[in-house]
Design a protein around this motif. Structure first.
Motif, PDB file in Angstrom:
ATOM      1  N   PHE A  16      49.833  23.918  81.428  1.00 32.45           N
ATOM      2  CA  PHE A  16      51.291  23.901  81.257  1.00 32.45           C
ATOM      3  C   PHE A  16      51.946  24.949  82.154  1.00 32.45           C
ATOM      4  O   PHE A  16      52.929  24.677  82.834  1.00 32.45           O
ATOM      5  N   TYR A  17      51.390  26.166  82.156  1.00 31.57           N
ATOM      6  CA  TYR A  17      51.936  27.258  82.983  1.00 31.57           C
ATOM      7  C   TYR A  17      51.878  26.878  84.463  1.00 31.57           C
ATOM      8  O   TYR A  17      52.850  27.039  85.198  1.00 31.57           O
ATOM      9  N   GLN A  18      50.717  26.356  84.905  1.00 37.10           N
ATOM     10  CA  GLN A  18      50.569  25.984  86.310  1.00 37.10           C
ATOM     11  C   GLN A  18      51.514  24.842  86.675  1.00 37.10           C
ATOM     12  O   GLN A  18      52.069  24.822  87.771  1.00 37.10           O
ATOM     13  N   SER A  19      51.716  23.904  85.755  1.00 36.85           N
ATOM     14  CA  SER A  19      52.615  22.781  86.018  1.00 36.85           C
ATOM     15  C   SER A  19      54.045  23.266  86.203  1.00 36.85           C
ATOM     16  O   SER A  19      54.745  22.840  87.116  1.00 36.85           O
ATOM     17  N   ALA A  20      54.484  24.167  85.322  1.00 38.43           N
ATOM     18  CA  ALA A  20      55.854  24.695  85.425  1.00 38.43           C
ATOM     19  C   ALA A  20      56.030  25.429  86.749  1.00 38.43           C
ATOM     20  O   ALA A  20      57.052  25.274  87.432  1.00 38.43           O
ATOM     21  N   ASP A  21      55.036  26.216  87.141  1.00 35.10           N
ATOM     22  CA  ASP A  21      55.089  26.956  88.401  1.00 35.10           C
ATOM     23  C   ASP A  21      55.117  25.996  89.585  1.00 35.10           C
ATOM     24  O   ASP A  21      55.899  26.161  90.524  1.00 35.10           O
ATOM     25  N   THR A  22      54.276  24.976  89.540  1.00 38.33           N
ATOM     26  CA  THR A  22      54.200  23.993  90.624  1.00 38.33           C
ATOM     27  C   THR A  22      55.501  23.212  90.752  1.00 38.33           C
ATOM     28  O   THR A  22      55.998  22.996  91.868  1.00 38.33           O
ATOM     29  N   ILE A  23      56.085  22.808  89.624  1.00 34.13           N
ATOM     30  CA  ILE A  23      57.341  22.053  89.660  1.00 34.13           C
ATOM     31  C   ILE A  23      58.448  22.917  90.260  1.00 34.13           C
ATOM     32  O   ILE A  23      59.227  22.459  91.095  1.00 34.13           O
ATOM     33  N   GLY A  24      58.503  24.191  89.855  1.00 32.03           N
ATOM     34  CA  GLY A  24      59.511  25.104  90.409  1.00 32.03           C
ATOM     35  C   GLY A  24      59.379  25.252  91.912  1.00 32.03           C
ATOM     36  O   GLY A  24      60.374  25.230  92.644  1.00 32.03           O
ATOM     37  N   LYS A  25      58.140  25.382  92.376  1.00 33.14           N
ATOM     38  CA  LYS A  25      57.918  25.528  93.818  1.00 33.14           C
ATOM     39  C   LYS A  25      58.212  24.227  94.563  1.00 33.14           C
ATOM     40  O   LYS A  25      58.716  24.241  95.683  1.00 33.14           O
ATOM     41  N   GLU A  63      61.816  21.267  98.268  1.00 27.67           N
ATOM     42  CA  GLU A  63      62.760  20.189  98.588  1.00 27.67           C
ATOM     43  C   GLU A  63      64.120  20.758  98.989  1.00 27.67           C
ATOM     44  O   GLU A  63      64.735  20.307  99.960  1.00 27.67           O
ATOM     45  N   MET A  64      64.596  21.762  98.245  1.00 27.47           N
ATOM     46  CA  MET A  64      65.895  22.374  98.560  1.00 27.47           C
ATOM     47  C   MET A  64      65.856  23.089  99.905  1.00 27.47           C
ATOM     48  O   MET A  64      66.822  23.022 100.683  1.00 27.47           O
ATOM     49  N   GLU A  65      64.745  23.751 100.197  1.00 34.50           N
ATOM     50  CA  GLU A  65      64.614  24.465 101.473  1.00 34.50           C
ATOM     51  C   GLU A  65      64.627  23.483 102.642  1.00 34.50           C
ATOM     52  O   GLU A  65      65.243  23.762 103.682  1.00 34.50           O
ATOM     53  N   GLN A  66      63.991  22.340 102.483  1.00 36.41           N
ATOM     54  CA  GLN A  66      64.021  21.326 103.550  1.00 36.41           C
ATOM     55  C   GLN A  66      65.448  20.878 103.831  1.00 36.41           C
ATOM     56  O   GLN A  66      65.853  20.758 104.997  1.00 36.41           O
ATOM     57  N   ALA A  67      66.210  20.642 102.743  1.00 35.13           N
ATOM     58  CA  ALA A  67      67.608  20.204 102.909  1.00 35.13           C
ATOM     59  C   ALA A  67      68.418  21.272 103.643  1.00 35.13           C
ATOM     60  O   ALA A  67      69.246  20.952 104.508  1.00 35.13           O
ATOM     61  N   LYS A  68      68.180  22.544 103.328  1.00 30.77           N
ATOM     62  CA  LYS A  68      68.908  23.637 104.005  1.00 30.77           C
ATOM     63  C   LYS A  68      68.515  23.733 105.473  1.00 30.77           C
ATOM     64  O   LYS A  68      69.367  23.944 106.338  1.00 30.77           O
ATOM     65  N   ARG A 125      59.039  20.236 107.039  1.00 35.39           N
ATOM     66  CA  ARG A 125      58.270  20.354 105.777  1.00 35.39           C
ATOM     67  C   ARG A 125      57.375  21.587 105.807  1.00 35.39           C
ATOM     68  O   ARG A 125      57.295  22.332 104.834  1.00 35.39           O
ATOM     69  N   GLU A 126      56.715  21.801 106.943  1.00 36.81           N
ATOM     70  CA  GLU A 126      55.809  22.953 107.063  1.00 36.81           C
ATOM     71  C   GLU A 126      56.567  24.278 107.017  1.00 36.81           C
ATOM     72  O   GLU A 126      56.132  25.225 106.353  1.00 36.81           O
ATOM     73  N   GLU A 127      57.709  24.343 107.692  1.00 35.94           N
ATOM     74  CA  GLU A 127      58.509  25.570 107.669  1.00 35.94           C
ATOM     75  C   GLU A 127      59.061  25.830 106.267  1.00 35.94           C
ATOM     76  O   GLU A 127      59.075  26.974 105.799  1.00 35.94           O
ATOM     77  N   ALA A 128      59.490  24.771 105.588  1.00 35.59           N
ATOM     78  CA  ALA A 128      59.993  24.929 104.211  1.00 35.59           C
ATOM     79  C   ALA A 128      58.885  25.434 103.292  1.00 35.59           C
ATOM     80  O   ALA A 128      59.106  26.325 102.470  1.00 35.59           O
ATOM     81  N   ALA A 129      57.676  24.887 103.444  1.00 33.62           N
ATOM     82  CA  ALA A 129      56.536  25.337 102.621  1.00 33.62           C
ATOM     83  C   ALA A 129      56.219  26.804 102.895  1.00 33.62           C
ATOM     84  O   ALA A 129      55.973  27.587 101.973  1.00 33.62           O
TER      85      ALA A 129
END
Length: 200
Positions: free
Chosen positions: A49-58, A63-68, A84-88
């Motif tokens: 559950f903890y890892q899922s919440a962290d993964t979803i947040g990231k 996605e938001m960073e790509q749009a920016k 995609r790579e720069e956003a990651a």
């Protein structure tokens, strides 16, 4: 009870039969083993559950960073893969990522008393420094879009920093039962450069 559940129960009780001195001892050990297995399953689910919440947040941040990035003139001609790579890369730089810890700190993290605190403090410092680097880099690009990106990131950084400070102050007051007047009295005894620091 299903056949699978019955088989599992018999396996658990069967595994402790040789270690038991009496019927009650056997039942107690079997029950203890069942509780331990249940606790381990619960721990695994909590970790998931903890890892899922962290993964979803990231993922959302990615996605938001790509749009920016797509709005910035310096990334206009770049391929979707490059964006995609720069956003990651930027998400890893600016969000706590414990795999980014140096090997020494990863070893130190296993210490029960201060290990987690040290890794959290390191990650907080690393992400703030990286945020400042990105703000400076985009602001120096000197385009309206880049400056807007830099201002948004700076505002986010200031909000998080102020939020941490307010949270620590509230928790300190609540758990330590220290009111504002007592804090002022303690501050009067402190060195001049520490008078406005946050109490933990």
């Amino acid at each position: 009870m299903t056949t699978a559940e019955l088989r599992k129960t018999l396996e658990i009780y069967g595994s402790v039969i040789d270690e038991s001195n009496s019927l009650f001892d056997w039942m107690n050990k079997g029950q203890a083993k069942m509780m331990k297995d249940l606790a381990l399953k619960g721990k695994d689910k909590a970790i998931l559950f903890y890892q899922s919440a962290d993964t979803i947040g990231k993922f959302v941040a990615w996605e938001m960073e790509q749009a920016k990035l797509r709005k910035l003139p310096t990334y206009k001609g770049k391929s979707p893969q490059a964006i995609r790579e720069e956003a990651a890369k930027r998400v890893r730089m600016t969000m706590p990522t414990y795999s980014e810890l140096p090997q020494t700190l990863q070893e130190f993290r296993r210490q029960p008393l201060v290990g987690d605190f040290m890794s959290f403090a390191y990650e907080a410092m690393r992400t703030q420094i990286n945020n400042i680097k990105l703000i400076t880099k985009e602001y120096k690009n000197n385009t309206p879009e880049s400056k807007s990106y830099a201002r948004q990131r700076l505002l986010g950084l200031m909000t998080v920093t102020a939020g941490y400070s307010a949270l620590f102050k509230a928790l300190s007051s609540m758990w330590g039962d220290v009111d504002e007047e007592e804090q002022k009295e303690v501050r009067s005894l402190m060195a001049p450069w520490e008078k406005n620091s946050t109490f933990l």
